[in-house]
Design a protein around this motif. Structure first.
Motif, mmCIF file in Angstrom:
data_model
loop_
_atom_site.group_PDB
_atom_site.id
_atom_site.type_symbol
_atom_site.label_atom_id
_atom_site.label_comp_id
_atom_site.label_asym_id
_atom_site.label_seq_id
_atom_site.Cartn_x
_atom_site.Cartn_y
_atom_site.Cartn_z
ATOM 1 N N PRO A 149 0.821 -1.223 0.000
ATOM 2 C CA PRO A 149 0.000 0.000 0.000
ATOM 3 C C PRO A 149 0.853 1.271 0.000
ATOM 4 C CG PRO A 149 -0.887 -1.595 1.546
ATOM 5 C CD PRO A 149 0.442 -2.120 1.113
ATOM 6 N N TYR A 150 1.910 1.264 0.806
ATOM 7 C CA TYR A 150 2.789 2.436 0.854
ATOM 8 C C TYR A 150 3.416 2.690 -0.511
ATOM 9 C CZ TYR A 150 7.026 5.153 1.803
ATOM 10 O OH TYR A 150 8.021 6.082 1.763
ATOM 11 N N ARG A 151 3.897 1.624 -1.155
ATOM 12 C CA ARG A 151 4.542 1.794 -2.454
ATOM 13 C C ARG A 151 3.547 2.276 -3.506
ATOM 14 N NH1 ARG A 151 7.177 -3.040 -0.829
ATOM 15 N NH2 ARG A 151 5.914 -4.312 -2.261
ATOM 16 N N PHE A 152 2.295 1.841 -3.392
ATOM 17 C CA PHE A 152 1.266 2.323 -4.310
ATOM 18 C C PHE A 152 1.052 3.827 -4.146
ATOM 19 C CE2 PHE A 152 -3.263 3.548 -4.521
ATOM 20 C CZ PHE A 152 -3.462 3.452 -5.892
ATOM 21 N N PHE A 153 0.839 4.261 -2.893
ATOM 22 C CA PHE A 153 0.613 5.690 -2.645
ATOM 23 C C PHE A 153 1.844 6.510 -3.019
ATOM 24 C CE2 PHE A 153 -2.558 4.077 0.561
ATOM 25 C CZ PHE A 153 -3.671 4.563 -0.092
ATOM 26 N N LYS A 154 3.023 5.965 -2.764
ATOM 27 C CA LYS A 154 4.253 6.674 -3.112
ATOM 28 C C LYS A 154 4.344 6.875 -4.625
ATOM 29 C CE LYS A 154 8.352 8.215 -1.695
ATOM 30 N NZ LYS A 154 8.494 9.307 -0.721
ATOM 31 N N ALA A 155 3.952 5.851 -5.393
ATOM 32 C CA ALA A 155 3.980 5.979 -6.856
ATOM 33 C C ALA A 155 2.990 7.036 -7.330
ATOM 34 C CB ALA A 155 3.680 4.629 -7.498
ATOM 35 N N VAL A 156 1.801 7.070 -6.719
ATOM 36 C CA VAL A 156 0.803 8.078 -7.084
ATOM 37 C C VAL A 156 1.332 9.481 -6.775
ATOM 38 C CG1 VAL A 156 -1.496 8.977 -6.570
ATOM 39 C CG2 VAL A 156 -1.144 6.512 -6.791
ATOM 40 N N ALA A 157 1.941 9.638 -5.594
ATOM 41 C CA ALA A 157 2.481 10.945 -5.217
ATOM 42 C C ALA A 157 3.587 11.374 -6.167
ATOM 43 C CB ALA A 157 2.997 10.901 -3.785
ATOM 44 N N ARG A 158 4.457 10.444 -6.530
ATOM 45 C CA ARG A 158 5.550 10.787 -7.447
ATOM 46 C C ARG A 158 5.010 11.208 -8.812
ATOM 47 N NH1 ARG A 158 9.624 5.809 -5.872
ATOM 48 N NH2 ARG A 158 10.778 6.888 -4.221
ATOM 49 N N TYR A 159 3.952 10.547 -9.264
ATOM 50 C CA TYR A 159 3.368 10.951 -10.534
ATOM 51 C C TYR A 159 2.838 12.381 -10.440
ATOM 52 C CZ TYR A 159 0.315 11.424 -14.519
ATOM 53 O OH TYR A 159 -0.289 11.899 -15.653
ATOM 54 N N GLN A 160 2.159 12.677 -9.337
ATOM 55 C CA GLN A 160 1.642 14.040 -9.174
ATOM 56 C C GLN A 160 2.780 15.049 -9.180
ATOM 57 O OE1 GLN A 160 -1.923 15.794 -7.110
ATOM 58 N NE2 GLN A 160 -0.578 15.538 -5.350
#
Length: 438
Positions: A149-160
């Motif tokens: 879950p953390y890696r998923f949210f981190k990927a979303v944040a990096r895209y933003q």
């Protein structure tokens, strides 16, 4: 400029983020810009709703529900939200609008796709206002591990982050999280102070004179009561000071911990503590006019630099603060250097008790403290400064030196705030901040 501002909170919501964005949007208009705010709206029956509020076009776009639901449903809803907003934007009268600049507000971390689409269609720059470094703070707090879950949210944040040309962070202490991002071509990282518009003192539905706390020196906490705040120590403080019949504690707001804290106070038999439900933001100045000290609390497990929006409201109203926050937070140095209260970072209720008593004594012994609070607010936290800084970044392509925020970059809010052009020749003691969503 014709600017699009994307967010997931705005009045009639009463969150600190909603109030901030209301004040920011009004200031964009006051400075002569054409602003359109784009918002998700789960309650809409039609694909879109367009209204005009204080000279601002507010376009609400039907999207999945993301508030007051379980974490899994919220995550799915937030992931789908920007795509639903885009689909319904294309059905709206503003489908073919073009912008001179796009700004968006985090939290949430999920607005990257719609910000990217608007930027590309208009060939303009984008400014990301970051008030909350998620998922870092959640992992620091132990609310999630650093697994999938953390890696998923981190990927979303990096895209933003990748969509933005300029990112405005709360404080220089948060710059380290963007060391890699800022090395990209054409990117700029800067400190964007928190902001809050001047608010007149009006009526308030809470009349302290009609409560058991009447006549006491009041410590007030107004805002979200959640896990991130770590407010248990404030009840321990109230218990330590229960014998002081001249001191009281007033907690106003809502949040995941509100009921538990109120029940805990009752179980402890704390007759010097009063809990009240959330009130309208316009009532806050009237509430603070009845109080003497503002309370700030942040869970010590935080590693990011979170400066709650309530701190600004206290300063605006001339209330010194008693803060219990995480070690290393930039807010601690600001409070000490500006002489606007007391701050503890050792998580000791005894330290907090001593500081509370010092503040009670200083209310009479140091009559200049309220004016120092108001002066700090006026110098650092006006929406005029924030708008000028965002507009300047959207108008002027270019990049800051690679790496962390430089001294000149950190001063940018004050430089932009002079006449919108000339840079300040004065260096304040400290120039950093804001609220997180906490």
């Amino acid at each position: 400029m014709r600017i699009a501002l994307i967010a997931d909170t705005f009045p009639p919501l009463r969150t600190s983020g909603a109030v901030q964005l209301r004040d920011l949007s009004r200031e964009f208009v006051r400075q002569g810009h054409e602003l359109t705010v784009l918002l998700p709206a789960a309650e809409l029956q039609s694909p879109w709703s367009l209204e005009h509020v204080d000279g601002v076009r507010v376009l609400r776009l039907r999207a999945p529900r993301t508030k007051d639901i379980g974490y899994l449903r919220r995550t799915v809803g937030e992931f789908l939200m920007p795509f639903a907003m885009l689909r319904n934007l294309r059905r709206s009268p503003l489908a073919h609008e073009r912008w001179d600049g796009v700004a968006w507000y985090a939290p949430t971390i999920f607005l990257g796709p719609i910000a990217r689409a608007l930027k590309r269609a208009s060939g303009c720059r984008g400014y990301l206002v970051i008030r909350d470094i998620f998922p870092e703070w959640a992992a620091d707090m132990g609310l999630m591990g650093r697994g999938l879950p953390y890696r998923f949210f981190k990927a979303v944040a990096r895209y933003q982050y990748s969509v933005a040309d300029v990112i405005g962070v709360q404080t220089p202490g948060n710059a380290a999280y963007f060391d890699d991002w800022v090395r990209g071509p054409g990117r700029r990282l800067e400190v964007l102070q928190n902001w809050l518009a001047e608010a007149p003192v009006g009526g308030c539905s809470i009349a302290v004179a009609d409560t058991p706390l009447a006549g006491r020196k009041l410590f007030v906490y107004a805002g979200n009561m959640g896990v991130a705040q770590g407010m248990g120590i404030l009840l321990e403080l109230a218990q330590q000071l229960q014998s002081r019949r001249d001191v009281g504690f007033l907690f106003v707001g809502r949040g995941s911990e509100a009921r538990r804290l109120a029940a805990d106070a009752q179980a402890r038999g704390l007759d010097n503590v009063l809990f009240r439900d959330e009130i309208h933001p316009d009532e806050i100045p009237g509430l603070y006019a009845q109080c003497h000290v503002g309370l700030v609390a942040l869970d010590p497990r935080h590693k990011t630099h979170n400066i709650p929006g309530k701190f600004l409201t206290y300063m605006q109203s001339g209330l010194p603060v008693l803060a219990n926050i995480n070690p290393g937070n930039d807010l601690a140095a600001l409070i000490r250097e500006e002489g606007v209260g007391r701050v503890s970072t050792d998580q000791s209720v005894q330290s907090l008790r001593q500081m509370a008593l010092e503040l009670v004594d200083s209310l009479d012994a140091d009559p200049g403290m309220p004016m120092r609070c108001k002066a700090l607010f006026a110098r650092l936290f006006s929406p005029q400064t924030a708008v000028r800084q965002i507009v300047a970044a959207l108008q002027a392509p270019g990049r800051a030196p690679a790496g962390a925020v430089t001294q000149d970059t950190a001063r940018a809010p004050l430089q932009a705030g002079q006449d919108g052009a000339a840079a300040s020749t004065q260096t304040p003691k400290r120039v950093r901040l804001l609220d997180s969503a906490h």
